[in-house]
Motif scaffolding. Structure first.
Motif, short mmCIF file in Angstrom:
data_model
loop_
_atom_site.label_atom_id
_atom_site.label_comp_id
_atom_site.label_asym_id
_atom_site.label_seq_id
_atom_site.Cartn_x
_atom_site.Cartn_y
_atom_site.Cartn_z
N ILE A 1 0.85 -1.19 0.00
CA ILE A 1 0.00 0.00 0.00
C ILE A 1 0.89 1.24 0.00
O ILE A 1 1.91 1.27 0.68
CB ILE A 1 -0.92 0.05 1.25
N ALA B 1 0.26 5.71 0.01
CA ALA B 1 -0.76 6.75 0.13
C ALA B 1 -0.12 8.12 0.30
O ALA B 1 0.95 8.25 0.90
CB ALA B 1 -1.68 6.47 1.31
N ASP C 1 -1.59 11.84 1.66
CA ASP C 1 -2.72 12.51 2.29
C ASP C 1 -2.44 14.01 2.39
O ASP C 1 -1.37 14.40 2.88
CB ASP C 1 -2.95 11.99 3.72
N SER D 1 -7.05 12.01 -0.06
CA SER D 1 -6.03 10.95 -0.14
C SER D 1 -5.98 10.34 -1.53
O SER D 1 -7.02 10.07 -2.13
CB SER D 1 -6.32 9.83 0.86
N GLU E 1 -4.52 6.92 -2.97
CA GLU E 1 -4.04 5.64 -2.45
C GLU E 1 -3.89 4.63 -3.58
O GLU E 1 -4.65 4.66 -4.55
CB GLU E 1 -5.04 5.07 -1.44
N THR E 2 -2.93 3.75 -3.41
CA THR E 2 -2.79 2.65 -4.35
C THR E 2 -2.36 1.41 -3.56
O THR E 2 -1.67 1.51 -2.54
CB THR E 2 -1.78 2.96 -5.47
N THR F 1 -6.27 1.84 -7.50
CA THR F 1 -5.92 3.21 -7.19
C THR F 1 -7.21 3.94 -6.86
O THR F 1 -8.23 3.71 -7.51
CB THR F 1 -5.22 3.89 -8.39
N SER G 1 -11.85 3.88 2.53
CA SER G 1 -10.52 3.88 3.11
C SER G 1 -10.57 4.18 4.60
O SER G 1 -11.47 4.88 5.07
CB SER G 1 -9.67 4.94 2.41
N ARG H 1 -3.40 0.85 7.74
CA ARG H 1 -4.20 1.47 6.70
C ARG H 1 -4.92 0.38 5.92
O ARG H 1 -4.35 -0.67 5.65
CB ARG H 1 -3.32 2.29 5.77
N ASN I 1 -7.72 -0.11 2.50
CA ASN I 1 -8.51 0.50 1.43
C ASN I 1 -9.14 -0.58 0.58
O ASN I 1 -8.63 -1.68 0.47
CB ASN I 1 -7.68 1.50 0.60
N THR J 1 1.86 0.52 8.02
CA THR J 1 2.51 1.55 7.21
C THR J 1 3.48 2.39 8.03
O THR J 1 3.32 2.56 9.24
CB THR J 1 1.47 2.50 6.57
#
Length: 190
Positions: free
Chosen positions: A57, A59, A61, A75, A77-78, A102, A144, A165, A167, A182
């Motif tokens: 992950i 991210a 933010d 955010s 995110e991927t 994503t 998320s 985290r 998502n 993370t």
């Protein structure tokens, strides 16, 4: 003489009250930026084929603190994987070699007011895209969440963060999810 004594005692009382009153809190800078990444578990499904295993992950933010201890967070995110997974035909008749997603998510954050260091929790929803190893794309709804702690040593503004985290992206033809530990950096001006 009595008036002078009353005036001096009143002045002394005012000085004592002013000395005992703490100075007003300095307002925090309203914007902060965080970049984080990590590894964890995840999975996905597309047209009956599945993928499960270690996922990564990442991210970014961007937070706007509109009140002490509260922020609106945008955010990017991927997440993707699985990494180094052996597929067992008996458990997964059809499997994906890789799947990723994503998402762009708008959400809220809660943290300790008037301090850049401390725990935080954030939740959000937005839009996302799932891509499989066959380059099949599917757009859908993204959810998320994150929880962790920020450590911004004085004088700042650069600090560290760690946490969990997760998502998820849900679409008509595919879905993908990840949960990871993370680590990251934050720019959190005071």
């Amino acid at each position: 003489m009595a008036r002078v004594a009353v005036f001096i005692s009143g002045l002394a009382l005012c000085l004592i009250v002013l000395a005992a009153t703490p100075p007003p809190a300095r307002a925090e800078f309203p914007f902060s930026l965080r970049v984080s990444g990590g590894l964890g578990q995840g999975g996905g499904q597309s047209d009956g084929a599945t993928a499960v295993g270690p996922f990564g992950i990442a991210a970014v933010d961007f937070a706007w603190r509109h009140r002490p201890g509260r922020a609106i967070v945008l955010s990017l995110e991927t997440a993707g994987g699985p990494f180094s997974v052996s597929h067992l035909a008996s458990l997964t008749p059809r499997y994906l070699d890789s799947i990723d997603h994503t998402s762009l998510v708008l959400g809220i954050e809660r943290s300790l007011p008037d301090t850049p260091s401390g725990p935080y929790v954030q939740f959000g929803a937005g839009i996302g895209r799932v891509v499989t190893d066959a380059f099949q794309r599917s757009n859908g709804v993204a959810l998320s969440g994150a929880a962790g702690a920020r450590i911004v040593p004085s004088p700042g503004p650069v600090g560290f963060l760690f946490g969990l985290r997760t998502n998820h992206v849900f679409s008509a033809h595919a879905r993908c999810h990840a949960l990871a530990v993370t680590l990251g950096l934050t720019i959190h001006p005071r």
